[in-house]
Write a protein that holds these residues in place. Structure first.
Motif, short mmCIF file in Angstrom:
data_model
loop_
_atom_site.label_atom_id
_atom_site.label_comp_id
_atom_site.label_asym_id
_atom_site.label_seq_id
_atom_site.Cartn_x
_atom_site.Cartn_y
_atom_site.Cartn_z
N ASP A 1 31.96 -27.15 16.96
CA ASP A 1 33.10 -26.16 16.56
C ASP A 1 34.57 -26.48 17.48
O ASP A 1 34.24 -25.18 18.13
N THR B 1 37.54 -24.62 17.37
CA THR B 1 38.04 -22.83 17.37
C THR B 1 36.77 -21.97 17.92
O THR B 1 37.30 -21.45 19.51
N LEU B 2 35.38 -22.42 17.78
CA LEU B 2 34.55 -21.48 18.81
C LEU B 2 34.67 -21.83 19.88
O LEU B 2 34.33 -20.92 20.57
N LEU C 1 37.55 -19.87 20.97
CA LEU C 1 37.04 -18.17 21.70
C LEU C 1 36.45 -18.33 22.32
O LEU C 1 36.76 -17.48 23.34
N LEU D 1 36.36 -11.93 16.33
CA LEU D 1 36.78 -13.54 16.06
C LEU D 1 35.10 -14.29 16.09
O LEU D 1 35.14 -15.65 14.82
N ILE D 2 34.97 -14.39 17.25
CA ILE D 2 34.09 -15.51 17.32
C ILE D 2 32.91 -15.26 16.37
O ILE D 2 32.55 -15.90 15.90
N ARG E 1 33.87 -16.07 13.21
CA ARG E 1 34.18 -17.95 13.30
C ARG E 1 32.64 -18.34 13.16
O ARG E 1 32.48 -19.02 12.23
N THR E 2 32.10 -18.38 13.43
CA THR E 2 30.47 -19.16 13.63
C THR E 2 30.09 -17.99 12.27
O THR E 2 28.74 -19.29 11.48
N ILE F 1 30.93 -18.31 9.54
CA ILE F 1 31.86 -19.85 8.54
C ILE F 1 31.19 -20.31 8.91
O ILE F 1 30.53 -21.37 7.37
N LYS F 2 31.08 -21.17 10.26
CA LYS F 2 30.29 -22.34 9.84
C LYS F 2 29.30 -22.27 9.59
O LYS F 2 28.48 -23.23 9.30
#
Length: 489
Positions: A79, A81-82, A85, A374-375, A378-379, A381-382
């Protein structure tokens, strides 16, 4: 006792040189024995706590030579975005390391670096094992077989703790024994069994209960006849430690796993749902029993103290904000070993880092807290998207992926309100390996998903050019996987 420890270490490392997996099994044994030998040694020296850490570092070095350490990119799960971040977080950690070095000297940031790098190494080792050995039941079985009975020794402490020093809390040897003053004015002792404190015993009992249920889910139906009594006993051991947070962590695990099973896996059978509901009832066992025991009363109260716990965590976060000025005080300022740094950090940080949010603010500031949130978000969600993809493909690894993910969510919730247990090296190693197992499973799913996307794209490209499909030469690699050999007929 130190010579016994040296002999055991030599044996464990000799085993690891031959088979790293067996070396990890020996590490589990050392994780239990380090507290036992400490209690049996005059003056109960604290350096025994580092025994499992030193052994793990050698085992990790052997694993690295054999290519069993996963690359750092495993953490981003493909990802973008990850990746961005994590890059920002790495720069922030480096800046706070320099800040800590300049402000407090070399000892504090070094202790902080160990506290964060060791779990990271364990994560990468766990991910490497999940990639090389997809069936992780061997580790779960050995953990339950070795650490589970040690956790159940809490019951022996209740009856025989006064007779055998090895069953006493290590604080009874140093005059710092933990005494629990409950809200009803009742004074309770925290029984620890073979472990040095009740907090450590409770964490391992909860983890063993989770692993027992994962193993039972993967095995035959008759496995539940052994799993359910085992979980009941482990929950009872947690009750007698007086450390009720782990009861809530178990409850979160059961509830979340039940929900994810039916959402991501689209329902995996009536038996699975009934079994998890029974497991949830076991986790809430203290609340189902008559309030006739002081320890049961305390265990029950965990379900009514969420507001109090949340309020305390918020107050500690505010204190951390005030003490750090919102920019952080540097890596390691709240590590358990910081008292050996020759700096009176207690007057600087106080108890603001007792809750996870406060600890992060103290060391990394508000920027670090936001980045980490945020990390994690996002993790999640992924990971959820990958689990849905695995569910559509009926991937057999989905069940253990959901279970480990649910367990880790419970650990995050526990960390938010209390951080002390997560300063123990052996706990950090086990937790890091478990996180690595999860990332290993998810990264494998991401590789297969991308291979599928590339294959479909190639087929569509071939069809657009008037061909029915694409033929790959034997031995070529598609998306990181070897193409199937041609038919030899």
């Amino acid at each position: 006792m130190i010579f016994v420890a040296i002999a055991i270490t030599a044996f464990a490392l000799s085993v690891a040189m031959v088979d790293v997996r067996k070396g990890l099994v020996a590490l589990l044994l050392i994780g239990v024995l380090q507290d036992v030998l400490r209690k049996l040694t005059p003056d109960v020296p604290a350096y025994y706590i580092l025994w499992s850490l030193a052994t793990f570092l050698v085992i990790a070095a052997v694993a690295a030579r054999r290519g069993l350490i996963a690359p750092l990119r495993t953490l981003v799960l493909g990802d973008g975005t990850l990746k961005a971040l994590w890059t920002l977080m790495a720069f922030l950690i480096a800046a706070q390391f320099v800040h800590s070095f300049v402000r407090w000297g070399p000892v504090v940031p070094t202790l902080g670096a160990i506290e964060y790098l060791v779990p990271l190494l364990a994560v990468l080792l766990g991910a490497g094992f999940a990639r090389r050995f997809p069936d992780l039941r061997w580790f779960l079985k050995w953990y339950v077989f070795i650490v589970g009975p040690a956790a159940l020794s809490v019951f022996a402490s209740v009856r025989f703790g006064d007779r055998f020093p090895v069953l006493r809390d290590v604080g009874t040897f140093t005059g710092t024994e933990l005494i629990i003053y409950d809200r009803w004015g009742v004074t309770l002792q925290s029984y620890s069994g073979l472990f040095r404190t009740g907090e450590i015993a409770a964490w391992h009992a909860a983890t063993a209960a989770v692993f027992v249920l994962i193993l039972a889910r993967r095995g035959a139906a008759r496995g539940w006849w052994f799993a359910i009594p085992g979980v009941v006993l482990l929950v009872g051991a947690i009750v007698y430690t007086g450390r009720r947070k782990m009861l809530m962590a178990l409850t979160l695990f059961f509830v979340l796993r039940l929900i994810l099973d039916f959402l991501a896996a689209r329902g995996l059978g009536r038996r699975s749902g009934v079994a998890l509901i029974v497991a949830l009832a076991i986790a809430m066992l203290p609340g189902l029993l008559p309030e006739t025991d002081d320890y049961l009363n305390r265990g029950v109260s965990v379900y009514n103290s969420l507001g109090e716990r949340s309020g305390t965590a918020l107050d500690l976060a505010r204190s951390a904000m005030y003490r750090s000025g919102g920019i952080g005080l540097g890596v390691g300022v709240f590590s358990q070993g910081s008292r050996y740094a020759g700096v009176d950090l207690q007057s600087v940080v106080g108890g603001a880092g007792e809750a996870g949010v406060g600890k992060i603010i103290l060391e990394f500031g508000i920027a670090g807290l936001l980045l980490l949130a945020l990390i994690v978000g996002r993790t999640i969600i992924k990971g959820w998207r990958l689990m849905r993809w695995m569910g559509r493909r009926r991937d057999p690894a989905l069940l253990v992926t959901i279970a480990i993910g649910s367990f880790l969510v419970g650990q995050v919730a526990t960390f938010v309100v209390a951080t002390q247990i997560y300063g123990d090296p052996f706990v950090l190693i086990i937790l890091g390996l478990t996180i690595g197992f999860l990332f290993g499973k998810l990264s494998a799913a991401e590789r297969m998903r991308m291979a599928e996307v590339r294959t479909k794209g190639a087929v569509r490209h071939g069809a657009a050019n008037g061909r029915q499909g694409v033929t790959y030469p034997r031995g070529s690699r598609v998306g990181g996987f070897s193409a199937a050999p041609a038919d030899r007929r």
